[in-house]
Design an enzyme around this catalytic site. Structure first.
Site, mmCIF file in Angstrom:
data_model
loop_
_atom_site.group_PDB
_atom_site.id
_atom_site.type_symbol
_atom_site.label_atom_id
_atom_site.label_comp_id
_atom_site.label_asym_id
_atom_site.label_seq_id
_atom_site.Cartn_x
_atom_site.Cartn_y
_atom_site.Cartn_z
ATOM 1 N N HIS A 1 0.844 -1.198 0.000
ATOM 2 C CA HIS A 1 0.000 0.000 0.000
ATOM 3 C C HIS A 1 0.875 1.243 0.000
ATOM 4 O O HIS A 1 1.934 1.303 0.639
ATOM 5 C CB HIS A 1 -1.021 -0.023 1.137
ATOM 6 C CG HIS A 1 -0.522 0.336 2.502
ATOM 7 N ND1 HIS A 1 -0.422 1.638 2.957
ATOM 8 C CD2 HIS A 1 -0.138 -0.442 3.539
ATOM 9 C CE1 HIS A 1 0.002 1.649 4.205
ATOM 10 N NE2 HIS A 1 0.189 0.393 4.589
ATOM 11 N N HIS B 1 2.105 5.184 12.687
ATOM 12 C CA HIS B 1 0.971 6.098 12.509
ATOM 13 C C HIS B 1 1.176 7.452 13.187
ATOM 14 O O HIS B 1 0.223 8.089 13.629
ATOM 15 C CB HIS B 1 -0.335 5.462 12.991
ATOM 16 C CG HIS B 1 -0.869 4.419 12.040
ATOM 17 N ND1 HIS B 1 -2.089 3.814 12.204
ATOM 18 C CD2 HIS B 1 -0.341 3.887 10.903
ATOM 19 C CE1 HIS B 1 -2.301 2.956 11.225
ATOM 20 N NE2 HIS B 1 -1.238 2.987 10.416
ATOM 21 N N ASP C 1 4.081 -4.963 3.635
ATOM 22 C CA ASP C 1 3.541 -3.828 4.375
ATOM 23 C C ASP C 1 4.391 -3.644 5.634
ATOM 24 O O ASP C 1 4.265 -4.411 6.588
ATOM 25 C CB ASP C 1 2.082 -4.112 4.736
ATOM 26 C CG ASP C 1 1.395 -2.926 5.396
ATOM 27 O OD1 ASP C 1 2.072 -1.917 5.668
ATOM 28 O OD2 ASP C 1 0.182 -3.013 5.639
ATOM 29 N N ASP D 1 5.577 2.933 7.152
ATOM 30 C CA ASP D 1 4.219 2.438 6.895
ATOM 31 C C ASP D 1 3.509 3.312 5.856
ATOM 32 O O ASP D 1 2.847 4.263 6.221
ATOM 33 C CB ASP D 1 3.424 2.422 8.193
ATOM 34 C CG ASP D 1 2.041 1.813 8.011
ATOM 35 O OD1 ASP D 1 1.826 1.109 7.009
ATOM 36 O OD2 ASP D 1 1.189 2.051 8.888
ATOM 37 N N GLU E 1 -5.429 1.902 1.930
ATOM 38 C CA GLU E 1 -5.300 0.740 2.809
ATOM 39 C C GLU E 1 -5.588 1.126 4.246
ATOM 40 O O GLU E 1 -6.218 0.366 4.991
ATOM 41 C CB GLU E 1 -3.885 0.160 2.690
ATOM 42 C CG GLU E 1 -3.665 -1.142 3.466
ATOM 43 C CD GLU E 1 -3.195 -0.935 4.902
ATOM 44 O OE1 GLU E 1 -3.109 -1.932 5.641
ATOM 45 O OE2 GLU E 1 -2.922 0.225 5.303
ATOM 46 N N GLU E 2 -5.133 2.318 4.625
ATOM 47 C CA GLU E 2 -5.278 2.762 6.010
ATOM 48 C C GLU E 2 -6.737 2.992 6.406
ATOM 49 O O GLU E 2 -7.054 3.116 7.584
ATOM 50 C CB GLU E 2 -4.476 4.043 6.244
ATOM 51 C CG GLU E 2 -2.966 3.900 6.024
ATOM 52 C CD GLU E 2 -2.286 3.081 7.107
ATOM 53 O OE1 GLU E 2 -2.981 2.525 7.979
ATOM 54 O OE2 GLU E 2 -1.042 2.998 7.076
#
Length: 504
Positions: A115, A290, A190, A127, A161-162
């Site tokens: 992603h 994140h 990922d 990420d 994706e998130e």
């Protein structure tokens, strides 16, 4: 002497005028060492894009479209056929980048994905800039080597994706069924550069026995291919569950084999893991998961380098491997070749006898008879009907068996038998219950699969078994499949599908 000189000159001229052959098979099949500096250059570009667009590359934000455009333009220049596939989620347009390398069998697609989007809180460099950059550089190496794979290679960068795997879900759900069937393997990457890295490989065969169970038939082989790379460099791996958190999810739901690697997210590294891999126990694999600090400073170069090389190893190994020669196979989609139930007239089961057909699902504390097959519509199943309850058509009263027609095996060379299978039972089962597959020939009998019951609940899930039957080369054999509820009455269901004998 002059005649010899003239002959040698002529031969030299022929060699000089002959078009250069493609790279030798050995050179083409050798997986490359992916330069870490190239992967990090892509990460630096993604960081620059985020910095110029509000600090992130999230769905519906300009930083995401700029990221997708960068990937697409890079691949266009390298000779890929690319598509910017759009979709809508939460009122915003998202994009998947799909890139196909010319050539290879269009009916046998190896797909590699990651992603591309970040969360809104930060630039998303680990990420999942790390996975996106790694597969981008692998794709570019395919171009540099002018690779001529046996299988068709496709790469994908997913959007949103998130927000719940929106891009990959859109891709899989909008593919015609025939196109989905052509994808024989999906590899997902990922987070492959976590600063406090672990080395996890998706548990395709459910050998860990935790969580969601195995992936679709074929996933175990993808796990083995990735593990083989890490074994070759002396790095131990551990399994990670198909927990649905990344873009393999829609592929697994469509029955497509999946695999991949993962270096860890917000989970805490244990003392045992720190002893295994180094790093800091009691700390998250990625403390910036994140968060705004997920920048180019949030990357473990060693983990990123190893995983990029593992990706290349998988793409080259899977993509360039010549397909095995099929000696015999049965997917049970037709009644031919015919299998014979109770071939010796000795079965004792009073219900749930083996039959070929489209199984109806049953459930008792979880799935027992699966309503899905490993491929197609039909399989060999024990009592294919559901009836009024899970125990109506399960195996009861003893043993049920079914036997293949005669199979004449060629002489010489290795032979492998592969099949998809499951055994499901309730907690009232015991070790006397079983699923067993045997090969019977003039040279004797070999048990190639034996799974016993136990006094625990076991839900149905398709797995793949492979056995070496080279000892039977040159013989005429039969395959015998048996299932049993052999002690006290218990809930037992079993299935077999996609029985294939190949010569590698």
């Amino acid at each position: 002497m002059k005649q010899l000189h003239a002959l040698l000159s002529a031969l030299a001229l022929v060699v000089a005028l002959t078009p250069a052959a493609p790279a030798s098979a050995a050179a083409a099949l050798a997986p490359p060492d992916i330069p870490l500096a190239n992967v990090k250059a892509h990460l630096a570009r993604l960081q620059t894009i985020a910095d110029a667009n509000g600090g992130n590359r999230a769905h519906g934000r300009p930083g995401y479209l700029a990221s997708a455009t960068y990937v697409k333009d890079t691949l266009d220049a390298a000779g890929f056929t690319t598509t910017l596939q759009s979709f809508t989620y939460n009122g915003a347009t998202g994009y998947n980048v799909i890139a196909d390398w010319p050539g290879g069998d269009p009916g046998d697609v190896v797909m590699t994905g990651a992603h591309l989007d970040s969360v809104t809180a930060g630039p998303g460099i680990n990420d999942n800039g790390s996975g996106s950059a790694a597969i981008l550089e692998v794709a570019l190496e395919v171009s540099r080597q002018a690779l001529r794979p046996a299988k068709h290679l496709r790469f994908a960068w997913w959007g949103a994706e998130e927000l719940g795997l929106r891009g990959s879900r859109h891709y899989v759900n909008t593919l015609p069924a025939a196109e989905r069937a052509r994808i024989k393997a999906y590899l997902n990457f990922d987070m492959v550069g976590s600063p406090n890295a672990g080395y996890f490989v998706y548990d395709g065969d459910d050998s860990d026995g935790v969580g969601a169970g195995p992936g679709p038939a074929g996933s175990a082989e993808l796990e083995r291919v990735l593990q083989s790379y890490f074994t070759s460099i002396g790095v131990p791996t551990r399994g990670t569950d198909f927990d649905g958190r990344s873009d393999y999810g829609p592929f697994i739901s469509a029955g497509i084999p999946a695999g991949g690697t993962f270096t860890g997210a917000e989970g805490t590294k244990t003392s045992a893991q720190a002893q295994l891999w180094g790093g800091t126990a009691g700390q998250a694999f990625d403390r910036c998961y994140h968060r705004s600090c997920d920048t180019t400073a949030n990357i473990n170069d060693t983990a990123l380098d190893r995983n990029a090389d593992a990706i290349a190893h998988a793409v080259w190994t899977l993509g360039t491997a010549a397909p095995p020669q099929t000696v015999w196979s049965d997917t049970f989609e037709t009644g031919s070749p015919a299998w014979t139930a109770d071939p010796d007239g000795t079965d004792t089961a009073t219900s749930g006898q083996w039959e070929r057909g489209d199984p109806e699902p049953t459930s008792s504390s979880g799935a027992k008879q699966l309503g899905t097959t490993a491929s197609g519509v039909n399989a060999l199943v024990t009592g294919r009907l559901a009836g009024s309850g899970a125990g109506t058509y399960d195996v009861d009263g003893g043993v049920t068996s079914i036997r293949s027609p005669e199979i004449t095996l060629p002489s010489g060379g290795p032979l492998h038998l592969t099949l998809a299978w499951y055994l499901a039972h309730g907690s009232n089962s015991s070790a006397a219950d079983f699923l067993r597959v045997r090969v019977v020939g003039s040279g004797g009998t070999a048990t190639v699969l034996s799974q016993a019951g136990a006094a625990t609940d076991r839900d149905g899930a398709w797995s793949t078994a492979t056995a070496d039957i080279s000892a039977y080369a040159g013989q005429t054999v039969r395959i015998v499949v048996e299932a049993a509820d052999a002690a006290t009455a218990s809930l037992v269901e079993a299935g077999v599908d996609d029985v294939t004998i190949t010569r590698p």
